[in-house]
Design a protein around this motif. Structure first.
Motif, PDB file in Angstrom:
ATOM      1  N   SER A 667       0.837  -1.199   0.000  1.00 36.39           N
ATOM      2  CA  SER A 667       0.000   0.000   0.000  1.00 36.39           C
ATOM      3  C   SER A 667       0.868   1.243   0.000  1.00 36.39           C
ATOM      4  CB  SER A 667      -0.916   0.009   1.234  1.00 36.39           C
ATOM      5  OG  SER A 667      -1.707   1.176   1.266  1.00 36.39           O
ATOM      6  N   GLU A 669       0.139   5.248   0.816  1.00 40.25           N
ATOM      7  CA  GLU A 669      -0.938   6.090   1.351  1.00 40.25           C
ATOM      8  C   GLU A 669      -0.387   7.445   1.760  1.00 40.25           C
ATOM      9  OE1 GLU A 669      -4.921   5.574   4.090  1.00 40.25           O
ATOM     10  OE2 GLU A 669      -3.315   4.079   4.192  1.00 40.25           O
ATOM     11  N   LEU A 690      -3.380   3.867  -2.440  1.00 41.91           N
ATOM     12  CA  LEU A 690      -3.321   2.934  -3.565  1.00 41.91           C
ATOM     13  C   LEU A 690      -2.892   1.592  -2.986  1.00 41.91           C
ATOM     14  CD1 LEU A 690      -3.290   2.218  -6.611  1.00 41.91           C
ATOM     15  CD2 LEU A 690      -0.890   2.924  -6.639  1.00 41.91           C
ATOM     16  N   SER A 717      -6.496  -1.207  -6.039  1.00 46.50           N
ATOM     17  CA  SER A 717      -7.613  -0.303  -5.721  1.00 46.50           C
ATOM     18  C   SER A 717      -7.044   1.028  -5.260  1.00 46.50           C
ATOM     19  CB  SER A 717      -8.502  -0.902  -4.618  1.00 46.50           C
ATOM     20  OG  SER A 717      -7.802  -0.986  -3.391  1.00 46.50           O
ATOM     21  N   ALA A 718      -7.863   2.045  -5.318  1.00 48.59           N
ATOM     22  CA  ALA A 718      -7.473   3.384  -4.853  1.00 48.59           C
ATOM     23  C   ALA A 718      -8.683   4.020  -4.192  1.00 48.59           C
ATOM     24  CB  ALA A 718      -6.978   4.237  -6.018  1.00 48.59           C
TER      25      ALA A 718
END
Length: 758
Positions: A667, A669, A690, A717-718
């Motif tokens: 991740s 972030e 993300l 994913s975001a």
């Protein structure tokens, strides 16, 4: 009054309404028995006017009685503001109180005039040059007045253009990047960069000066600054006239004074180089590094000054660092404050700066960081005041603000993967202020029930070796997991274990644990054959009851500045476990978890996290047991996908997710704390993330699809996230949007977790 003098037999005051006669007598320059003439009456009138209580004062004589007739100034009954939006009323009232205009006080017109001028000045500083301030004073009964201040703020004047004159070495766009102020752009509604402020302009000019001084232009000067406003008071033009001068290079670097440490340690700290342009920034940073070095060696009050000697003819600078270490300082006492529950020894064992030792700024900083990482305190501050009457001693004062104890808890909550949660626990990381961690818990949901008891002593020995124990029992009905339609089977798991931890360095630890694990699987063979063929095949091949003895080892390196809502540093953890030969199931698992926090600005932090895992069987076991599989998807994994749904699935009626023996999750972030002030600013975070990851089954298995490791199966994913350490429990929210979902994926945009304690 007659010019003839007379002796005062009595004094009478007329016209008083609110003010007591005694107050008037206190201000009079005469008293009964004094002789009064024309020269004295002027002093009486002046003295009473200077009190500010009266609009009119007359002095008369009736026989030998001195008669004072006064007209009191009205008092302020009410103050009302109308039209102010840019400056809130509380701020206005506070400013008026300081000047002397307040409800209940005597009204003074000159003070009101000053208020009007100050209001206009405040609005000018906010770029509202069309502001109009009108005050209305309305008489009220009983000699009072009501004040109404009408503010017409007008539009904020915007900066239309900033002109730089005289710059030749650097282009204007490059220089304007140093300015906080600027012409209106798309982000001006948020940054307010186009709103002129005298203070902001002063800061911009100082940054411009630093830009030149850091590039060798030691004679740089700002000749003039002109700010003009358009006739309609809507646009502002700023013109700055510069004199760049010539660039100067460094001809020599010298060290003077008493270094108190080997010169070979000092010169590497100086970043300046002969022949390169002079830089004020590098010079200052070099001085600070030398001061820090001396501070770490016990010279707490060292003074390092960098003095440039300028040769205008050659355009060169000789930089001399004058070092005055002062006396070497040692610590008299380390004082602890604010720890009302936590014992002193818990704090002192984290201190790396010791009493009666030489002072070290680095050790004081390390001590503060270690206390922060304990997680017992909301805030930790350190101060190093000099000892009165001593030139070579300081005290180290450590002040902590403890978190609420909350060691007895009952709760109710909701999880999207397990439904309604009920719990009751005694869970204390700082049990009775000893620093020991004790947990006795009962948790139940529609899918599982857990009983657990754990104990951890982080200082089992004085040098930081930890020891802990755990006992737990968990019963899980996988058919009740709401996010995943698992097949109808249950597992009962009991664990008894002991662990040890060993400090390796200032920030790292090694761990070793041994545990016994009992596992029992209950299922209906007929149902499982159709709905959970993986479970059916595993039990048919290996049995239903397992007794395993598991050894595990770990290595952790933690440099975070705080245990919760860290802003810098990293946390790395390597871990592995092995079911030793003789266990019912012989398997192993290895993994890595890491998070790095990179501060970008005061409020913005970039978080990078990774989780890797791999497991397999050995000996008679060809694959990792399915109930030790890794799962991905959901909160704390790949947000935007339902919890535990990513990866391979069983070839069954329900097409259930199976997890995998290999896991990769990562991740990125961007975290920000909102500028709300107070404790909320420390307990609330928003994020832009993300996520990516998945799990794989790497061994061939005809009951699972797909198998094999393929990075093309990664899901991404975001979205947006929010975390709040609320008074009633931790709350996390996320809006995750899958970026490459495939047929069969189970997505979930909004995900949350909430718990309530009482």
């Amino acid at each position: 009054m007659s010019a003839q003098q007379f002796q005062i037999a009595d004094i009478r005051v007329e016209g008083l309404q609110r003010i007591a006669p005694g107050t008037v007598f206190n201000y009079l320059p005469v008293q009964v028995g004094d002789t009064v003439g024309d020269d004295v009456t002027g002093n009486i009138i002046r003295a009473l006017y200077q009190t500010g209580f009266f609009d009119d004062v007359r002095v008369e004589r009736e026989g030998n009685v001195l008669v004072l007739t006064v007209q009191e100034r009205p008092s302020i009954a009410k103050i009302e503001f109308v039209g102010n939006q840019d400056i809130d009323e509380a701020t206005l009232r506070k400013a008026m109180d300081e000047i002397g205009l307040k409800e209940g006080r005597v009204f003074n017109r000159s003070v009101l005039d000053r208020i009007e001028q100050e209001l206009e000045r405040q609005y000018y500083s906010r770029g509202k040059y069309g502001v109009l301030v009108v005050s209305t004073v309305s008489p009220q009964e009983r000699n009072r007045v009501a004040i109404r201040i009408d503010v017409t703020e007008g539009l904020t004047a915007r900066i239309k253009q900033i002109n730089l004159i005289g710059n030749k070495a650097f282009a204007t766009p490059q220089l304007l990047k140093q300015f906080e102020l600027g012409a209106t752009t798309w982000h001006s509604f948020y940054s307010k960069n186009d709103q002129y402020s005298k203070q902001k302009l002063a800061g911009d000019l100082e940054r411009l000066r630093s830009f030149y001084l850091d590039r060798g232009y030691i004679k740089f000067d700002i000749k003039s600054t002109q700010v003009s406003i358009s006739p309609d008071k809507k646009e502002i033009y700023v013109t700055v006239v510069l004199d760049e001068g010539s660039p100067y290079t460094i001809s020599d670097i010298k060290l003077a004074g008493e270094a108190a440490v080997p010169v070979t340690k000092v010169f590497p700290l100086i970043q300046l180089r002969r022949g390169e342009p002079f830089s004020r920034k590098l010079t200052t940073e070099s001085s600070e590094r030398i001061s820090s070095l001396l501070g770490d060696e016990g010279y707490a009050f060292a003074n390092v000054n960098a003095v440039p000697e300028v040769n205008d003819t050659a355009k060169q600078v000789t930089v001399t660092f004058f070092v005055d270490p002062g006396k070497r300082v040692y610590v008299r006492r380390v004082n602890m404050k604010g720890n009302t529950r936590t014992r002193d020894e818990v704090l002192r064992r984290e201190m790396r700066q010791l009493e009666s030792a030489w002072f070290s700024a680095a050790l004081v900083k390390e001590s503060r960081e270690r206390l922060n990482r304990l997680g017992y305190f909301d805030d930790v501050t350190t101060e190093t005041p000099a000892v009165a009457g001593s030139a070579d001693q300081v005290d180290v004062n450590v002040t902590v603000r403890e978190k609420p104890a909350g060691n007895l808890m009952a709760g109710i909550g909701y999880s999207q993967s397990q439904g309604v949660l009920l719990n009751a626990s005694i869970n204390q990381n700082n049990f009775l202020g000893t620093g020991k961690r004790v947990s006795l818990a009962f948790n139940t949901s529609q899918a599982s029930t857990l009983y657990s008891l754990s104990y951890q002593n982080p200082y089992y020995t004085a040098d930081g070796i930890s020891r802990g124990f755990e006992l737990s029992y968990r019963a899980t009905d996988f058919s009740q997991l709401t996010d995943t339609s698992y097949a109808t089977y249950t597992t009962d798991t009991g664990i008894a274990g002991m662990n040890f931890g060993l400090p390796i360095s200032k920030t790292s630890r090694a761990g070793f644990a041994l545990r016994y694990q009992y596992t029992n699987i209950q299922y209906n063979p007929l149902t499982a054959f159709f709905y959970a063929p993986q479970v059916y095949a595993f039990v048919e091949q290996n049995g239903q009851t397992f007794n395993d003895f598991i050894m595990s080892a770990s290595y952790t390196d933690d440099t975070r500045d705080k245990a919760v809502f860290a802003t810098k540093g990293y946390l790395h953890s390597l871990h592995g476990e092995l079911a030793i030969p003789g266990s019912s199931l012989t398997y192993y698992r290895v993994g890595y978890e890491g998070t790095r926090y990179i501060p970008l600005t005061k409020r913005f932090v970039l978080s990078l996290s990774t989780e890797l895992g791999y497991g397999a069987g050995y000996g008679d076991l060809t694959a990792l047991p399915f109930f030790f599989n890794y799962y991905a998807g959901g909160p704390r994994s790949v947000r935007g996908y339902q919890a535990n749904t990513l990866g391979p699935r069983e070839l069954s009626i329900n097409y259930n997710p199976t997890g995998g023996n290999t896991k990769i999750v990562g991740s990125i972030e961007l975290l920000v704390s909102p500028p709300v002030g107070g404790d909320l600013e420390k307990t609330l975070r928003f994020g832009l993330f993300l996520d990516g990851g998945n799990v794989w089954v790497t061994q061939d298995n005809p009951l699972i699809y797909p198998t094999g490791f393929n990075l093309d199966e990664m899901r991404f994913s975001a979205g947006l996230s929010a975390s709040w350490l609320s008074p009633i429990g931790a709350l996390s929210l996320s809006l995750g949007f899958p970026l490459n979902e495939k047929p069969g994926d189970e997505t979930q945009v909004f995900q949350f977790g909430v718990g309530q304690t009482f």
